[in-house]
Design a protein around this motif. Sequence first.
Motif, mmCIF file in Angstrom:
data_model
loop_
_atom_site.group_PDB
_atom_site.id
_atom_site.type_symbol
_atom_site.label_atom_id
_atom_site.label_comp_id
_atom_site.label_asym_id
_atom_site.label_seq_id
_atom_site.Cartn_x
_atom_site.Cartn_y
_atom_site.Cartn_z
ATOM 1 N N THR A 290 5.204 1.004 13.320
ATOM 2 C CA THR A 290 5.410 0.709 14.745
ATOM 3 C C THR A 290 4.144 0.135 15.365
ATOM 4 O OG1 THR A 290 7.075 2.413 14.956
ATOM 5 C CG2 THR A 290 6.007 1.726 16.986
ATOM 6 N N PHE A 291 3.010 0.739 15.032
ATOM 7 C CA PHE A 291 1.757 0.231 15.614
ATOM 8 C C PHE A 291 1.087 -0.836 14.749
ATOM 9 C CE2 PHE A 291 1.904 4.277 18.057
ATOM 10 C CZ PHE A 291 1.859 3.709 19.325
ATOM 11 N N GLY A 292 1.356 -0.796 13.401
ATOM 12 C CA GLY A 292 0.650 -1.712 12.494
ATOM 13 C C GLY A 292 -0.707 -1.155 12.107
ATOM 14 N N ARG A 293 -0.893 0.129 12.338
ATOM 15 C CA ARG A 293 -2.172 0.787 12.019
ATOM 16 C C ARG A 293 -1.924 2.126 11.340
ATOM 17 N NH1 ARG A 293 -7.024 -0.958 14.158
ATOM 18 N NH2 ARG A 293 -6.802 -2.820 15.440
ATOM 19 N N HIS A 294 -2.945 2.562 10.564
ATOM 20 C CA HIS A 294 -2.888 3.894 9.959
ATOM 21 C C HIS A 294 -3.166 4.936 11.027
ATOM 22 C CE1 HIS A 294 -2.535 2.513 5.833
ATOM 23 N NE2 HIS A 294 -3.487 1.627 6.064
ATOM 24 N N ARG A 295 -2.413 6.010 10.982
ATOM 25 C CA ARG A 295 -2.560 7.027 12.019
ATOM 26 C C ARG A 295 -3.921 7.732 11.939
ATOM 27 N NH1 ARG A 295 0.450 12.314 14.243
ATOM 28 N NH2 ARG A 295 -0.493 13.488 12.570
ATOM 29 N N GLN A 296 -4.284 8.154 10.710
ATOM 30 C CA GLN A 296 -5.510 8.955 10.556
ATOM 31 C C GLN A 296 -6.766 8.162 10.932
ATOM 32 O OE1 GLN A 296 -5.421 12.227 9.117
ATOM 33 N NE2 GLN A 296 -7.581 12.425 9.623
ATOM 34 N N SER A 297 -6.958 7.037 10.261
ATOM 35 C CA SER A 297 -8.212 6.282 10.428
ATOM 36 C C SER A 297 -8.160 5.297 11.595
ATOM 37 C CB SER A 297 -8.497 5.485 9.155
ATOM 38 O OG SER A 297 -7.450 4.533 8.961
ATOM 39 N N GLY A 298 -6.978 4.900 11.989
ATOM 40 C CA GLY A 298 -6.859 3.865 13.028
ATOM 41 C C GLY A 298 -7.024 2.463 12.457
ATOM 42 N N ALA A 299 -7.207 2.361 11.131
ATOM 43 C CA ALA A 299 -7.412 1.032 10.519
ATOM 44 C C ALA A 299 -6.104 0.242 10.525
ATOM 45 C CB ALA A 299 -7.895 1.208 9.079
ATOM 46 N N PRO A 300 -6.205 -1.090 10.580
ATOM 47 C CA PRO A 300 -4.986 -1.902 10.451
ATOM 48 C C PRO A 300 -4.333 -1.593 9.098
ATOM 49 C CG PRO A 300 -6.875 -3.271 11.072
ATOM 50 C CD PRO A 300 -7.418 -1.915 10.741
ATOM 51 N N LEU A 301 -3.021 -1.656 9.001
ATOM 52 C CA LEU A 301 -2.362 -1.375 7.725
ATOM 53 C C LEU A 301 -2.937 -2.308 6.657
ATOM 54 C CD1 LEU A 301 1.378 -0.812 8.789
ATOM 55 C CD2 LEU A 301 -0.415 0.890 8.334
ATOM 56 N N GLY A 302 -3.261 -1.733 5.512
ATOM 57 C CA GLY A 302 -3.826 -2.525 4.419
ATOM 58 C C GLY A 302 -5.343 -2.597 4.467
ATOM 59 N N ALA A 303 -5.956 -2.035 5.518
ATOM 60 C CA ALA A 303 -7.425 -2.017 5.608
ATOM 61 C C ALA A 303 -7.904 -0.573 5.579
ATOM 62 C CB ALA A 303 -7.887 -2.700 6.883
ATOM 63 N N ALA A 304 -9.230 -0.379 5.489
ATOM 64 C CA ALA A 304 -9.753 0.977 5.295
ATOM 65 C C ALA A 304 -10.350 1.580 6.567
ATOM 66 C CB ALA A 304 -10.816 0.962 4.195
ATOM 67 N N LYS A 305 -10.960 0.748 7.398
ATOM 68 C CA LYS A 305 -11.687 1.310 8.543
ATOM 69 C C LYS A 305 -11.103 0.835 9.864
ATOM 70 C CE LYS A 305 -16.203 1.655 6.292
ATOM 71 N NZ LYS A 305 -16.567 0.386 5.642
ATOM 72 N N GLU A 306 -11.329 1.661 10.891
ATOM 73 C CA GLU A 306 -10.716 1.393 12.202
ATOM 74 C C GLU A 306 -11.020 -0.024 12.708
ATOM 75 O OE1 GLU A 306 -12.067 3.979 15.383
ATOM 76 O OE2 GLU A 306 -10.880 2.879 16.863
ATOM 77 N N HIS A 307 -12.281 -0.437 12.558
ATOM 78 C CA HIS A 307 -12.646 -1.724 13.168
ATOM 79 C C HIS A 307 -12.555 -2.901 12.196
ATOM 80 C CE1 HIS A 307 -13.547 -0.092 17.096
ATOM 81 N NE2 HIS A 307 -14.083 0.945 16.472
ATOM 82 N N ASP A 308 -11.965 -2.663 10.999
ATOM 83 C CA ASP A 308 -11.715 -3.794 10.100
ATOM 84 C C ASP A 308 -10.751 -4.761 10.790
ATOM 85 O OD1 ASP A 308 -13.290 -2.677 8.202
ATOM 86 O OD2 ASP A 308 -11.658 -1.954 6.916
ATOM 87 N N LEU A 309 -10.933 -6.045 10.478
ATOM 88 C CA LEU A 309 -10.024 -7.025 11.084
ATOM 89 C C LEU A 309 -8.633 -6.905 10.464
ATOM 90 C CD1 LEU A 309 -12.151 -10.284 11.416
ATOM 91 C CD2 LEU A 309 -11.444 -8.675 13.209
ATOM 92 N N ALA A 310 -7.619 -7.125 11.264
ATOM 93 C CA ALA A 310 -6.240 -7.083 10.750
ATOM 94 C C ALA A 310 -5.985 -8.331 9.908
ATOM 95 C CB ALA A 310 -5.274 -7.033 11.924
ATOM 96 N N ASP A 311 -5.405 -8.113 8.716
ATOM 97 C CA ASP A 311 -5.049 -9.250 7.870
ATOM 98 C C ASP A 311 -3.516 -9.387 7.915
ATOM 99 O OD1 ASP A 311 -4.478 -11.067 5.937
ATOM 100 O OD2 ASP A 311 -5.700 -10.153 4.355
ATOM 101 N N TYR A 312 -3.054 -10.275 8.785
ATOM 102 C CA TYR A 312 -1.603 -10.384 9.003
ATOM 103 C C TYR A 312 -0.880 -11.050 7.831
ATOM 104 C CZ TYR A 312 -2.469 -8.849 13.782
ATOM 105 O OH TYR A 312 -2.825 -8.096 14.880
ATOM 106 N N ALA A 313 -1.647 -11.670 6.915
ATOM 107 C CA ALA A 313 -1.005 -12.354 5.784
ATOM 108 C C ALA A 313 -0.870 -11.422 4.571
ATOM 109 C CB ALA A 313 -1.823 -13.585 5.406
ATOM 110 N N LYS A 314 -1.640 -10.352 4.561
ATOM 111 C CA LYS A 314 -1.669 -9.469 3.383
ATOM 112 C C LYS A 314 -0.282 -8.862 3.133
ATOM 113 C CE LYS A 314 -4.517 -5.830 1.398
ATOM 114 N NZ LYS A 314 -5.654 -4.943 1.617
ATOM 115 N N GLN A 315 0.183 -8.961 1.876
ATOM 116 C CA GLN A 315 1.518 -8.465 1.553
ATOM 117 C C GLN A 315 1.470 -7.132 0.831
ATOM 118 O OE1 GLN A 315 3.339 -11.703 -0.592
ATOM 119 N NE2 GLN A 315 3.681 -12.868 1.281
#
Length: 417
Positions: A290-315
């Motif tokens: 729903t948010f496109g982010r991991h709940r625990q870390s706040g990172a964008p889905l597919g990334a590790a850290k909260e402030h990592d840039l979102a990679d919208y192409a990553k499959q």
Amino acid sequence: MKGKSTLSRRDLLKTGAVGGLGLLLGAGGIKGLGMLGESKQTASAAGDSDAVIPFHGAHQAGIVTPMQDFVCMGAFNLTITDIAEVRKLLKAWTVASARLANGESVGEESDNALVPPADTGEVMGLQAMRTTLTFGVGPSFFDSRFGLADKRPSKLVDIPAFKGDELVDEWSRGDLIVQVCANDPQVAFHALRNLARIARGKAVLRWLQQGFQRTGAADASGSTPRNLLGFKDGTVNTNVEDKQAVKDIVWAEAGDGASWMDGGSYMIMRRIRMRIEVWDRTSLGEQEATFGRHRQSGAPLGAAKEHDLADYAKQGKNGKPMIGADSHMAVASMGGKVKIHRRGYSYSNGIDIKTGQLDAGLLFICYNRDPSSQYIPMQAKMSEVDRLNEYIEHVGSGIYAMLPGVNKGGYIGDTLL
Ligand code: HEM
């Protein structure tokens, strides 16, 4: 005058005039009472909350000021039609606000037993707690009552109806808006209450909403606060240290239309109720999608850290983008082209007695320079495609021209009036 005392709330603390507590507690004051000997987190938070944020300046405080822990926001309807009376009210609010921001009572203390005290008193002995008071006017301020119709800024547009809106008038609009923020809920409430008291006979409260986030005492590290759906909220927002970003996103300036608004900003308030009970029965996977982010870390889905840039192409393994195009983050990011400055707080108003469900959500507050090219297209797109819509309901709405800052000797709204 006999019995007149000029002691401010802060003076009371310093001199120990409040039952000797000030002497006992020093700068920590009453807030420190339950905290003596506690952790470093508490100590640093209490120290910070002592700070005074100046009321006067080129811009109003409370817009790009780092967020305090609490908000008390009230909209007022004017009950007078004489513009000279409105001016008087705003002048009285100016005097009171400068004192409140400074940690003082709204008027001189007196021991005259025959009249009500100048200040309602619930903050006696309390500190300023980074109080900011931020004032604005709604579109109705420019209707036929005050003869100001030709001064309405072109940027102060009416917010269009969006798909899914469930707005109620009682939680919307208002001639005047006051946003009080502070690091203490009682200090914030006191400020709004006393402004309402000063306005008696001239303006009445139309709606009032208090809001909160985790306090500095609970999280001295100052990490991104979480909203009531459990996700970090505020990761991608205007960097208030970045003067160019603030100029581009927040402040109205010469050439933007009505020159009396130069240095002001436009605020949008949306009271957004969350369908909390439905959300709480929703799987973690669906929540994160729903948010496109991991709940625990706040990172964008597919990334590790909260402030990592979102990679919208990553499959993902299924060959589909990990961050869905309908996720709240993907939709709200607007391809990086449209930006607003968010400053919202959680709210909780007990339960909806008809259903027994929690009446809680987000008091969404954002500032922007031109709502027609910033907030409105963003909300329009979100109302059509945002996956979050299943879990929220917009029940209140308002747009306000937040006035330029007040210089010493001036008064709130003097560039307009
Ligand atoms: C109850 C309603 C809402 C909730 C719970 C919510 C929550 C969130 C969360 C968790 C994030 C991701 C973390 C972050 O970057 O802060 C986010 C991002 C964002 N939200 Fe909301 N939000 C809500 C309503 C809105 C509304 C009404 C708007 C504007 C119309 C909005 C605009 C944004 C923007 C611009 C971002 C950053 C997107 C990016 O560039 O990555 N949100 N929100």
